[in-house]
Design a protein around this motif. Sequence first.
Motif, PDB file in Angstrom:
ATOM      1  N   ASN A 136       0.807  -1.220   0.000  1.00 45.45           N
ATOM      2  CA  ASN A 136       0.000   0.000   0.000  1.00 45.45           C
ATOM      3  C   ASN A 136       0.843   1.274   0.000  1.00 45.45           C
ATOM      4  N   ASP A 137       2.175   1.162   0.056  1.00 48.84           N
ATOM      5  CA  ASP A 137       3.057   2.323  -0.027  1.00 48.84           C
ATOM      6  C   ASP A 137       3.596   2.542  -1.432  1.00 48.84           C
ATOM      7  N   ILE A 138       3.131   1.755  -2.406  1.00 43.97           N
ATOM      8  CA  ILE A 138       3.572   1.875  -3.797  1.00 43.97           C
ATOM      9  C   ILE A 138       2.408   2.416  -4.621  1.00 43.97           C
ATOM     10  N   HIS A 139       2.678   3.431  -5.426  1.00 45.17           N
ATOM     11  CA  HIS A 139       1.665   4.025  -6.298  1.00 45.17           C
ATOM     12  C   HIS A 139       2.183   3.992  -7.726  1.00 45.17           C
ATOM     13  N   ILE A 140       1.390   3.414  -8.621  1.00 49.92           N
ATOM     14  CA  ILE A 140       1.759   3.296 -10.024  1.00 49.92           C
ATOM     15  C   ILE A 140       0.697   4.014 -10.837  1.00 49.92           C
ATOM     16  N   GLU A 141       1.144   4.859 -11.736  1.00 49.53           N
ATOM     17  CA  GLU A 141       0.191   5.573 -12.584  1.00 49.53           C
ATOM     18  C   GLU A 141       0.769   5.759 -13.982  1.00 49.53           C
ATOM     19  N   LEU A 149       5.147   5.477 -17.652  1.00 54.68           N
ATOM     20  CA  LEU A 149       4.671   4.865 -16.419  1.00 54.68           C
ATOM     21  C   LEU A 149       5.460   5.474 -15.258  1.00 54.68           C
ATOM     22  N   VAL A 150       4.762   5.880 -14.197  1.00 53.68           N
ATOM     23  CA  VAL A 150       5.400   6.487 -13.030  1.00 53.68           C
ATOM     24  C   VAL A 150       5.174   5.580 -11.826  1.00 53.68           C
ATOM     25  N   ILE A 151       6.259   5.284 -11.110  1.00 54.45           N
ATOM     26  CA  ILE A 151       6.206   4.468  -9.891  1.00 54.45           C
ATOM     27  C   ILE A 151       6.753   5.329  -8.765  1.00 54.45           C
ATOM     28  N   LYS A 152       5.977   5.474  -7.691  1.00 57.30           N
ATOM     29  CA  LYS A 152       6.457   6.261  -6.555  1.00 57.30           C
ATOM     30  C   LYS A 152       5.965   5.637  -5.264  1.00 57.30           C
ATOM     31  N   GLY A 153       6.610   6.003  -4.193  1.00 51.37           N
ATOM     32  CA  GLY A 153       6.225   5.459  -2.903  1.00 51.37           C
ATOM     33  C   GLY A 153       7.200   5.866  -1.831  1.00 51.37           C
ATOM     34  N   ARG A 154       7.144   5.128  -0.722  1.00 52.93           N
ATOM     35  CA  ARG A 154       8.018   5.448   0.403  1.00 52.93           C
ATOM     36  C   ARG A 154       8.278   4.194   1.228  1.00 52.93           C
ATOM     37  N   VAL A 155       9.393   4.202   1.923  1.00 50.92           N
ATOM     38  CA  VAL A 155       9.713   3.134   2.865  1.00 50.92           C
ATOM     39  C   VAL A 155      10.265   3.782   4.124  1.00 50.92           C
ATOM     40  N   GLU A 156       9.778   3.301   5.267  1.00 43.76           N
ATOM     41  CA  GLU A 156      10.229   3.804   6.551  1.00 43.76           C
ATOM     42  C   GLU A 156      10.565   2.627   7.443  1.00 43.76           C
ATOM     43  N   ARG A 157      11.485   2.852   8.352  1.00 42.34           N
ATOM     44  CA  ARG A 157      11.842   1.832   9.329  1.00 42.34           C
ATOM     45  C   ARG A 157      11.957   2.496  10.688  1.00 42.34           C
ATOM     46  N   ILE A 188      -2.442  -3.112 -17.573  1.00 45.55           N
ATOM     47  CA  ILE A 188      -1.198  -3.188 -16.805  1.00 45.55           C
ATOM     48  C   ILE A 188      -1.438  -4.001 -15.541  1.00 45.55           C
ATOM     49  N   LYS A 189      -0.524  -4.922 -15.248  1.00 48.45           N
ATOM     50  CA  LYS A 189      -0.606  -5.777 -14.054  1.00 48.45           C
ATOM     51  C   LYS A 189       0.657  -5.579 -13.231  1.00 48.45           C
ATOM     52  N   ALA A 190       0.493  -5.479 -11.907  1.00 43.87           N
ATOM     53  CA  ALA A 190       1.634  -5.313 -11.004  1.00 43.87           C
ATOM     54  C   ALA A 190       1.538  -6.324  -9.878  1.00 43.87           C
ATOM     55  N   ASN A 191       2.709  -6.813  -9.442  1.00 46.28           N
ATOM     56  CA  ASN A 191       2.782  -7.815  -8.384  1.00 46.28           C
ATOM     57  C   ASN A 191       4.010  -7.517  -7.522  1.00 46.28           C
ATOM     58  N   LEU A 192       3.850  -7.583  -6.206  1.00 43.65           N
ATOM     59  CA  LEU A 192       4.964  -7.403  -5.275  1.00 43.65           C
ATOM     60  C   LEU A 192       5.137  -8.695  -4.503  1.00 43.65           C
ATOM     61  N   LYS A 193       6.297  -9.339  -4.684  1.00 42.08           N
ATOM     62  CA  LYS A 193       6.564 -10.594  -3.993  1.00 42.08           C
ATOM     63  C   LYS A 193       8.032 -10.643  -3.602  1.00 42.08           C
ATOM     64  N   ASN A 194       8.276 -10.926  -2.323  1.00 42.44           N
ATOM     65  CA  ASN A 194       9.637 -11.045  -1.789  1.00 42.44           C
ATOM     66  C   ASN A 194      10.498  -9.817  -2.083  1.00 42.44           C
ATOM     67  N   GLY A 195       9.893  -8.630  -2.016  1.00 41.28           N
ATOM     68  CA  GLY A 195      10.640  -7.397  -2.224  1.00 41.28           C
ATOM     69  C   GLY A 195      10.916  -7.049  -3.671  1.00 41.28           C
ATOM     70  N   ILE A 196      10.364  -7.800  -4.613  1.00 41.67           N
ATOM     71  CA  ILE A 196      10.541  -7.532  -6.036  1.00 41.67           C
ATOM     72  C   ILE A 196       9.198  -7.101  -6.623  1.00 41.67           C
ATOM     73  N   LEU A 197       9.159  -5.904  -7.180  1.00 42.51           N
ATOM     74  CA  LEU A 197       7.967  -5.404  -7.845  1.00 42.51           C
ATOM     75  C   LEU A 197       8.069  -5.763  -9.324  1.00 42.51           C
ATOM     76  N   THR A 198       7.102  -6.520  -9.821  1.00 37.71           N
ATOM     77  CA  THR A 198       7.061  -6.897 -11.229  1.00 37.71           C
ATOM     78  C   THR A 198       5.842  -6.241 -11.858  1.00 37.71           C
ATOM     79  N   ILE A 199       6.070  -5.525 -12.951  1.00 33.23           N
ATOM     80  CA  ILE A 199       4.983  -4.850 -13.656  1.00 33.23           C
ATOM     81  C   ILE A 199       5.016  -5.296 -15.111  1.00 33.23           C
ATOM     82  N   ARG A 200       3.880  -5.768 -15.594  1.00 26.26           N
ATOM     83  CA  ARG A 200       3.745  -6.160 -17.005  1.00 26.26           C
ATOM     84  C   ARG A 200       2.903  -5.099 -17.691  1.00 26.26           C
TER      85      ARG A 200
END
Length: 169
Positions: A29-34, A41-49, A142-154
């Motif tokens: 939910n921290d990844i935005h694709i438009e 194609l624009v991919i943006k987001g954030r990561v915090e720890r 467009i299809k997007a998948n996030l698995k094991n830290g890898i974002l795949t977009i077709r």
Amino acid sequence: MRTFHPKFDVREHKDSFELQGELPGVEQNDIHIEVADPNTLVIKGRVEREYSSDGSQAARGRITGEVTPNTSHKASVEDGEAETSDKSGKVAKSSGGGEGSTKSSEGGEVQTGKSRYWVTERSVGEFHRAFSFPSRVDQDAIKANLKNGILTIRIPKVSSHQAKRIQVD
């Protein structure tokens, strides 16, 4: 807010483009694709720890605690005292019960309660990547998948535009 640029691989297939990007620790939910325009194609987001004072990592947040200026640490056999020197070469002794010290990626040390991190290298902050394609893409497929830290977009290509003849009545 700090920014970083995640790494992506871009492949072209006969009927589509495929992007694979490294986004470890980023929640879905921290990844935005438009689609900015028919070719981009624009991919943006954030990561915090967040790191707690006992040294364990909490689920979300940012690095908290006191950030101290850059210092070099020298080993000391004296109980409870450590020597530090700054860039000017001045040496200071400090007595403390800290379990260590860290340099954050911002150039200081991050202290959290009893422990201090020596290095914080993992990427935190916001990211923004834009990819322009040589041909139009099918925005609705467009299809997007996030698995094991890898974002795949077709990203499917739009079928080649064929001229359509219109008859005048």
